[in-house]
Design an enzyme around this catalytic site. Structure first.
Site, PDB file in Angstrom:
ATOM      1  CB  CYS A 126      41.552  17.713  21.907  1.00 34.43           C
ATOM      2  SG  CYS A 126      39.944  18.398  22.376  1.00 34.43           S
ATOM      3  CG  HIS A 157      38.902  16.401  18.543  1.00 34.80           C
ATOM      4  ND1 HIS A 157      39.436  15.868  19.703  1.00 34.80           N
ATOM      5  CD2 HIS A 157      39.849  16.219  17.582  1.00 34.80           C
ATOM      6  CE1 HIS A 157      40.641  15.380  19.446  1.00 34.80           C
ATOM      7  NE2 HIS A 157      40.916  15.593  18.167  1.00 34.80           N
ATOM      8  CG  HIS A 212      44.538  14.899  17.031  1.00 33.11           C
ATOM      9  ND1 HIS A 212      43.252  14.406  17.042  1.00 33.11           N
ATOM     10  CD2 HIS A 212      45.296  13.899  16.488  1.00 33.11           C
ATOM     11  CE1 HIS A 212      43.218  13.192  16.538  1.00 33.11           C
ATOM     12  NE2 HIS A 212      44.445  12.864  16.193  1.00 33.11           N
TER      13      HIS A 212
END
Length: 361
Positions: A275, A323, A335
């Site tokens: 990510c 994240h 993402h």
């Protein structure tokens, strides 16, 4: 002898550095258990007695992958710091080598002066002039003697300073080496944690039937859709209508061009990403380098209210900032979700939002 020992230790350090592989802030905070309110509706098929429902399995798998994400962040930070530490050791090694060369030069000059005095009978220059019996030679040589004394004093002072510098460089290199080794240990621990969490998640998935896996994916999508709908219903998008900056458009163009590439933990392109690898490389493409990890992006970049975000901004997720996704407009992010998934578009509110940061503020 102590100074020679320091220099020898430094050279040993430099040689050992060549064996390093580039491939750590403390390990990531534990990932909190998902709250019942955040869960999607349970599977309509009741589980057998003593067996977990598919929704419980989904929550457990999601938690394991979130823990893997946190450990991945810790690994990435450890790797980044190890590379930095290695670079500093290289610079110190170069300074040590330069210091040793300077000391050797000064000692050579001191030895030449000593040999010259020996050839003159061991008498200092002043005594040689007095004993010469030549007044003109004495007067002419007085200034030269004074200059020679000043030069000798300066050379000795420089030699002493060079030796002190060498000892300082050696000490700093040893400290950096110790830090590097400690970071490498943390990095190995993070790697082990990532692999353990992913292996546990995959084991759970492997125990499911094909139909159950399909239903699990459906539940995963339902949970994300429910969270996104709740976020939109809150009026979160009401005032979000700002245009991207020039660099933000570049970052968005890079990130969206990676859609379809697989998630691989620790990866930062070009064939796969995790990510924060995706977001950091997208902003690097826009000539705006940012921290490598989502936790450092949250800690170091400028924070802005959700209502003020614009395309290119980064949305940080979960309480431990484990994240990150890039906002691309219309309530969506791009993402890299987790292992087993590809870079994709998703609802910006499909996960728990911690906050928003702007790399080009």
């Amino acid at each position: 002898m102590n100074r020679r020992h320091c220099a020898s230790a430094a050279i040993t350090l430099v040689c050992a550095l060549a064996l390093l592989t580039a491939p750590v802030q403390a390990m990531a905070a534990p990932v909190p258990e998902p709250s019942p309110a955040a869960s999607a509706a349970p599977s309509s098929v009741p589980p057998a007695p003593g067996k977990k429902s598919l929704e419980e399995v989904r929550e457990e798998i999601d938690l394991l992958y979130r823990k893997a994400g946190a450990a991945t962040d810790a690994y990435n930070l450890a790797e980044e710091q190890a590379k930095k530490q290695s670079g500093e050791i290289v610079q110190l090694a170069e300074s040590i080598a330069e210091g040793q060369a300077r000391i050797a030069e000064l000692k050579s000059r001191a030895g030449a002066a000593a040999r010259e005095q020996y050839r003159n009978g061991g008498l200092p220059p002043g005594a040689q002039l007095v004993l010469s019996g030549d007044p003109n030679l004495f007067l002419d040589g007085v200034n030269q003697v004074r200059q020679g004394q000043q030069a000798t004093k300066g050379m000795l002072t420089e030699l002493e300073q060079a030796q002190e510098d060498l000892e300082t460089y050696t000490k700093d290199a040893s400290l950096n080496w110790a830090k590097l080794e400690a970071d490498r240990v943390k990095q190995a621990e993070a790697r082990k944690s990532v692999n353990a969490q992913i292996a546990a998640a995959k084991k759970l998935e492997s125990q499911l039937e094909k139909t159950e896996l399909a239903r699990l994916l459906e539940l995963e999508r339902d949970a994300a859709s429910t969270a996104q709908s709740a976020w939109l219903s809150s009026g979160a998008l009401q005032d979000i209508n700002r245009d991207a900056s020039a660099s933000g458009r570049q970052a968005v163009a890079f990130a969206t061009a990676q859609i379809g590439k697989p998630y691989v933990w620790g990866a930062e392109g070009p064939g796969s990403y995790d990510c924060s690898g995706l977001t950091s490389q997208a902003w690097a493409a826009a000539k705006r380098p940012i921290p490598r990890t989502s936790q450092e992006q949250w800690r170091q970049l400028s924070r802005i209210p959700v209502r003020d975000m614009r395309p290119g901004d980064l949305i940080i997720y979960h309480a431990d900032a484990s994240h990150v996704g890039m906002y691309v407009g219309d309530g969506m992010i791009v993402h890299a979700p987790r292992p087993g998934r590809d870079v994709t578009l998703a609802g910006a509110g499909s996960m728990e939002i911690l906050g928003v940061v702007r790399p080009d503020k």
